[in-house]
Design a protein around this motif. Structure first.
Motif, PDB file in Angstrom:
ATOM      1  N   ARG A 252      55.295 -62.041  84.467  1.00  0.00           N
ATOM      2  CA  ARG A 252      55.229 -60.602  84.219  1.00  0.00           C
ATOM      3  C   ARG A 252      54.745 -59.941  85.505  1.00  0.00           C
ATOM      4  NH1 ARG A 252      57.613 -60.964  79.632  1.00  0.00           N
ATOM      5  NH2 ARG A 252      56.474 -61.657  77.837  1.00  0.00           N
TER       6      ARG A 252
ATOM      7  N   GLY B  89      52.681 -64.910  81.756  1.00  0.00           N
ATOM      8  CA  GLY B  89      52.194 -64.422  80.473  1.00  0.00           C
ATOM      9  C   GLY B  89      51.870 -65.567  79.538  1.00  0.00           C
ATOM     10  N   GLU B  90      51.367 -65.233  78.367  1.00  0.00           N
ATOM     11  CA  GLU B  90      51.012 -66.266  77.383  1.00  0.00           C
ATOM     12  C   GLU B  90      52.221 -67.060  76.919  1.00  0.00           C
ATOM     13  OE1 GLU B  90      48.637 -64.780  74.211  1.00  0.00           O
ATOM     14  OE2 GLU B  90      47.241 -63.778  75.567  1.00  0.00           O
ATOM     15  N   ASP B  91      53.413 -66.447  77.025  1.00  0.00           N
ATOM     16  CA  ASP B  91      54.642 -67.145  76.636  1.00  0.00           C
ATOM     17  C   ASP B  91      55.213 -67.988  77.776  1.00  0.00           C
ATOM     18  OD1 ASP B  91      55.464 -65.130  78.309  1.00  0.00           O
ATOM     19  OD2 ASP B  91      56.938 -64.279  76.916  1.00  0.00           O
ATOM     20  N   GLY B  92      54.510 -68.018  78.924  1.00  0.00           N
ATOM     21  CA  GLY B  92      54.955 -68.817  80.051  1.00  0.00           C
ATOM     22  C   GLY B  92      55.950 -68.128  80.962  1.00  0.00           C
ATOM     23  N   ARG B  93      56.273 -66.872  80.658  1.00  0.00           N
ATOM     24  CA  ARG B  93      57.223 -66.125  81.476  1.00  0.00           C
ATOM     25  C   ARG B  93      56.470 -65.224  82.449  1.00  0.00           C
ATOM     26  NH1 ARG B  93      61.737 -63.708  77.634  1.00  0.00           N
ATOM     27  NH2 ARG B  93      62.443 -63.077  79.684  1.00  0.00           N
TER      28      ARG B  93
END
Length: 75
Positions: free
Chosen positions: A55, A49-53
């Protein structure tokens, strides 16, 4: 591009080059196709994801992949 990874109920899972426009079904095809125990209607795609986590989501066969995606075919 980063490669895509195909895991689970396919003939030859592993890491494969990503061509632009690759779908979940074409990723399964380069992995040798579904094996006899595979669910063929949908797959799981894991994407950062955009937060680097990571998904994980359920995807149909025509879902467009992105570089670095992990496709999992279920039994």
């Amino acid at each position: 591009y980063r490669p895509v990874f195909v895991l689970g109920q396919v003939e030859r899972g592993g890491q494969f080059p990503y061509p632009p426009g690759m779908t979940a079904l074409s990723a399964v095809a380069v992995a040798g196709g579904f094996n006899y125990r595979a669910v063929r209607d949908y797959v799981s795609v894991t994407r950062l994801g955009e937060d680097g986590r990571p998904r994980e989501f359920r995807a149909n066969r025509q879902t467009l992949l992105m570089p670095g995606d992990v496709v999992t075919v279920y039994e």
